[in-house]
Design an enzyme around this catalytic site. Sequence first.
Site, mmCIF file in Angstrom:
data_model
loop_
_atom_site.group_PDB
_atom_site.id
_atom_site.type_symbol
_atom_site.label_atom_id
_atom_site.label_comp_id
_atom_site.label_asym_id
_atom_site.label_seq_id
_atom_site.Cartn_x
_atom_site.Cartn_y
_atom_site.Cartn_z
ATOM 1 N N TYR A 152 0.919 -1.166 -0.096
ATOM 2 C CA TYR A 152 -0.031 -0.392 -0.179
ATOM 3 C C TYR A 152 0.782 1.243 -0.042
ATOM 4 O O TYR A 152 0.306 2.196 -0.649
ATOM 5 C CB TYR A 152 -1.054 -0.104 1.290
ATOM 6 C CG TYR A 152 -2.511 1.137 1.494
ATOM 7 C CD1 TYR A 152 -2.872 1.161 0.472
ATOM 8 C CD2 TYR A 152 -1.834 2.221 2.531
ATOM 9 C CE1 TYR A 152 -3.966 2.597 1.120
ATOM 10 C CE2 TYR A 152 -2.012 2.967 2.096
ATOM 11 C CZ TYR A 152 -3.905 3.460 1.594
ATOM 12 O OH TYR A 152 -4.477 4.599 1.395
ATOM 13 N N ALA A 153 1.510 1.310 1.023
ATOM 14 C CA ALA A 153 2.618 2.476 0.573
ATOM 15 C C ALA A 153 3.907 2.213 -0.254
ATOM 16 O O ALA A 153 4.203 3.694 -1.074
ATOM 17 C CB ALA A 153 3.513 2.156 1.773
#
Length: 243
Positions: A152-153
Amino acid sequence: MNTDRIALVTGGSGGIGQSVVERLAADGFAVAVHYAGNRAKADALAERLAESGHRAIAVGGDVADENAMAAAFDATEEAFGGIDVVVNTAGIMILGPVATFDLDALDRMHRTNIRGTFVVSQLAATRLRAGGALINVSTSQTRLQHPTYGAYAASKAAVEGLTMVLARELRGKDITVNAVAPGPVATPLFLDGKDEETIARLAALPPLERLGQPEDIGEVVAFLAGPARWINGQVLFANGGIA
């Protein structure tokens, strides 16, 4: 009151998206509430705003589909006469360790978070009127780097890179391009699957000792969409002071 200003908010029927829509409408914006799958929710929000005297419509489309999103931009321009602000809140979050992360899930998340943000940013770059603003949404996890947030990051780090470059490519257009990077915000997306102990632990991370509320992010977006004309090419970390 920005009574002549028009905004398109992707993911506008979601937790943060809905707060952004309501905040911009309160500031006098005409707002296009974008949805990908939940048309009923977007229609209901637009109708509720209209009943309160605001100008609002619902527009649909997969953010990663350039033709669908061009149609959403067209519909907004046809309804209101132009577009001044685009807020890109549409996104998905799938968590898991990098070592065992499902690559199909990675592709699905990156299609929405990276390609979707790119498609909408590309359209905004050519459709926004002078004096306009594009506001993308990142995450404080690009700085916090907690386990299970790797994929996600990574998708949101791409959003930040795109935002920084586009701000400079639009030199001379009088259009600002920024990103907001929320910390933990009490939305259904964030709370889903977390037990009370986990939620309490995350709420204790900021010095303010609470989870963010969608309205907190709406305030930051409204600032960037309106008076903050000297903020450009920046990532604003809206997280209550988490290091």
